[in-house]
Write a protein that holds these residues in place. Structure first.
Motif, short mmCIF file in Angstrom:
data_model
loop_
_atom_site.label_atom_id
_atom_site.label_comp_id
_atom_site.label_asym_id
_atom_site.label_seq_id
_atom_site.Cartn_x
_atom_site.Cartn_y
_atom_site.Cartn_z
N GLU A 241 24.02 -2.73 6.11
CA GLU A 241 25.08 -2.38 5.18
C GLU A 241 26.41 -2.84 5.76
O GLU A 241 26.65 -2.71 6.95
N VAL A 242 27.26 -3.38 4.89
CA VAL A 242 28.59 -3.84 5.29
C VAL A 242 29.63 -3.03 4.53
O VAL A 242 29.58 -2.94 3.29
N LYS A 243 30.56 -2.41 5.26
CA LYS A 243 31.62 -1.60 4.66
C LYS A 243 32.99 -2.15 5.06
O LYS A 243 33.08 -3.08 5.88
N ILE A 248 26.85 -1.32 9.37
CA ILE A 248 25.79 -0.45 9.86
C ILE A 248 24.65 -1.33 10.35
O ILE A 248 24.13 -2.17 9.60
N ILE A 249 24.27 -1.13 11.61
CA ILE A 249 23.26 -1.97 12.24
C ILE A 249 22.02 -1.12 12.54
O ILE A 249 22.14 -0.04 13.12
N VAL A 273 24.19 -8.77 4.93
CA VAL A 273 23.02 -7.90 5.02
C VAL A 273 21.78 -8.73 5.36
O VAL A 273 21.55 -9.79 4.77
N GLY A 274 21.02 -8.24 6.32
CA GLY A 274 19.82 -8.94 6.76
C GLY A 274 20.03 -9.85 7.94
O GLY A 274 19.07 -10.39 8.50
N GLN A 275 21.28 -10.03 8.35
CA GLN A 275 21.59 -10.91 9.47
C GLN A 275 21.17 -10.26 10.79
O GLN A 275 21.37 -9.07 11.00
N GLN A 276 20.58 -11.05 11.68
CA GLN A 276 20.17 -10.58 13.00
C GLN A 276 21.27 -10.89 14.01
O GLN A 276 21.72 -12.04 14.12
#
Length: 306
Positions: A241-243, A248-249, A273-276
């Motif tokens: 999640e990106v705020k 949030i990782i 989202v989904g990035q490692q």
């Protein structure tokens, strides 16, 4: 060890001792020294009159010719007076069993033990030859314990197909995370990785499996469920999640941390989202359980490496 003998005309227990040593070596299980086993029998020209008096039996033995037999068959065991099973290394005895139909004098037992060592050394040499696929010409072979032990050594590492046992220790209060509702999580882990799991009340999970790779994968999955995130450790996380104030990782399953925007990598202006990404755990709140992460401090730590 499990030994299954379908048929025999000799000592299946001594064959099991030899087979177990070869099996352990092939599996890569560390052993102190290779062990072999052999039986020694006793036959006499005349039957002793066993009237219950040991003196009369000893007197009969002293006058009746006898012979010791090595690696006796079923018939020799039936008609003989003794069945002495001796297992051990080239230097000493690790176990023995004596079945006697008459009291056996100590001098004969001493002779039988020395005879068994001679046979045991020959068997160990044969085992070493078969294990290493080596043929030694001639009868003069070195049957010393050091020589046999040098040639009959286990693999340096456990075989991939050798059964594995591993253990994961965790906070006992998180046992429910591993069990799941009605034991569903535990069953799914066992079915997915082909392992057996055994949980203790103290917070330990024993893993049993036949495939080393699957046991390792199962261990990782269990750690994801119950492991703690430690300050100062680097984790590979997934952005979930990106705020406006950060991202949030997900570090481990059920473990999420905050990567504040001030701790982002300056070279990355955006995260998706989904990035490692790799992150450093900078703080863990013991009360609320919140986790703070940083890319910036991780890059500063790694800077001297470049």
């Amino acid at each position: 060890m499990t030994s299954e003998v379908t048929s025999s005309n000799g000592s299946s227990s001594m064959a099991t001792v030899c087979g177990a040593t070869l099996s352990l070596c092939d599996a890569g299980v560390p052993i102190i020294a290779p062990v072999a086993g052999v039986t020694v029998g006793l036959v006499m020209e005349n039957d002793c009159n066993d009237d219950g008096d040991p003196n009369s039996v000893s007197a009969s033995l002293s006058t009746s010719p006898y012979a010791l037999l090595l690696d006796i068959t079923g018939t020799e065991d039936h008609y003989g007076k003794m069945d002495l099973k001796v297992a051990g290394t080239a230097c000493g005895v690790t176990g023995l069993q004596l079945d006697g139909k008459i009291p056996i004098p100590l001098p004969i037992l001493e002779e039988a033990l020395l005879y068994s060592r001679e046979g045991r050394c020959r068997i160990l040499e044969s085992m070493a030859n078969q294990y290493n696929n080596i043929r030694i010409a001639g009868d003069d072979v070195d049957t010393s314990d050091s020589m046999v032990q040098q040639r009959l050594q286990p693999r340096p590492h456990l075989k991939d197909t050798a059964p594995r046992v591993d253990i994961v220790r965790f906070d006992a209060t998180r046992k429910s995370h591993l069990i799941g509702p009605g034991g569903t999580v535990l069953r799914q882990l066992e079915e997915r990785f082909g392992v057996s799991l055994d949980l203790s009340q103290e917070g330990a999970c024993l893993l049993f499996g036949a495939d080393a790779k699957m046991v390792k994968k199962a261990r990782t999955a269990i750690m994801d469920l119950v492991a703690d995130v430690t300050v100062g450790e680097v984790y590979e996380g997934t952005v979930i999640e990106v705020k406006d104030f950060g991202a949030i990782i997900e570090l481990l399953r059920n473990k999420e941390g905050l990567l504040h925007i001030s701790e982002w990598d300056d070279r990355n202006t955006t995260l998706r989202v989904g990035q490692q990404i790799d992150v450093l755990c900078t703080a863990v709140d013991p009360v609320q359980g919140s986790i703070n992460l940083s890319q910036r401090q991780l890059l500063e730590r790694r800077a001297p490496e470049f």
